[in-house]
Design a protein around this motif. Structure first.
Motif, PDB file in Angstrom:
ATOM      1  N   THR A  40       0.864  -1.181   0.000  1.00  0.00           N
ATOM      2  CA  THR A  40       0.000   0.000   0.000  1.00  0.00           C
ATOM      3  C   THR A  40       0.894   1.222   0.000  1.00  0.00           C
ATOM      4  N   PRO A  49      -4.438   6.161  -0.237  1.00  0.00           N
ATOM      5  CA  PRO A  49      -3.700   4.891  -0.286  1.00  0.00           C
ATOM      6  C   PRO A  49      -4.203   3.992  -1.419  1.00  0.00           C
ATOM      7  N   SER A  51      -3.447  -0.018  -3.040  1.00  0.00           N
ATOM      8  CA  SER A  51      -2.815  -1.306  -2.736  1.00  0.00           C
ATOM      9  C   SER A  51      -2.628  -2.122  -4.007  1.00  0.00           C
TER      10      SER A  51
END
Length: 158
Positions: A40, A49, A51
């Motif tokens: 992440t 964020p 991922s």
């Protein structure tokens, strides 16, 4: 150390695009998947964020990350942030990222690709993403390192 030669982006095979959502979910749940982890990293523009499933290559007690598809979004985001959270199993690890020069990355990539090339079916497919095979030379690995950014991932707490 930052790479001085710009890499390019390579087409992502459809099998990767199809499997990534499933792999991402399984890694988020903590399912072990060999060298694959969930990384992440904060978006360089949004700060949000994001991922991505990635494979960590371990050599001499150090952890490395290479982009099999060149200059993809996670590479740009990791460069900009300099850090990421790596989820391995059910543990999260805050890591700093140091980009490697192609000259430093090439022998690490070569050492890491050796066991991959021995794996039936998927080994040659993965090596092919880097333009490598069992007959690749040192120069081939250097060229691959120029086109596929590599990072050393270090424990941020250390």
């Amino acid at each position: 150390m930052t790479s001085t030669k710009s890499a390019t982006q390579f087409p992502i095979p459809s099998i990767v695009s199809r499997l990534n959502p499933l792999v991402r979910r399984l890694l988020a749940l903590g399912m072990p998947m060999g060298p694959n982890v969930l990384m992440t990293v904060r978006g360089r523009k949004s700060g949000q964020p994001f991922s991505f499933p990635v494979a960590i290559l371990e050599a001499d007690g150090r952890q490395f990350l290479f982009s099999p598809f060149g200059e993809v979004n996670w590479v740009h985001n990791l460069r900009a942030s300099g850090e990421a959270v790596i989820r391995r199993g059910r543990s999260n690890h805050r890591m700093t990222a140091v980009e490697l020069t192609p000259e430093i990355a090439a022998p690490i990539l070569e050492a890491g690709m050796e066991p991959v090339l021995g794996a039936p079916v998927f080994g040659s497919m993965i090596a092919g993403w880097y333009g490598l095979d069992r007959n690749s030379t040192t120069e081939d690995y250097l060229e691959a390192a120029r086109q596929h950014p590599g990072f050393e991932m270090r424990d941020a707490a250390a």
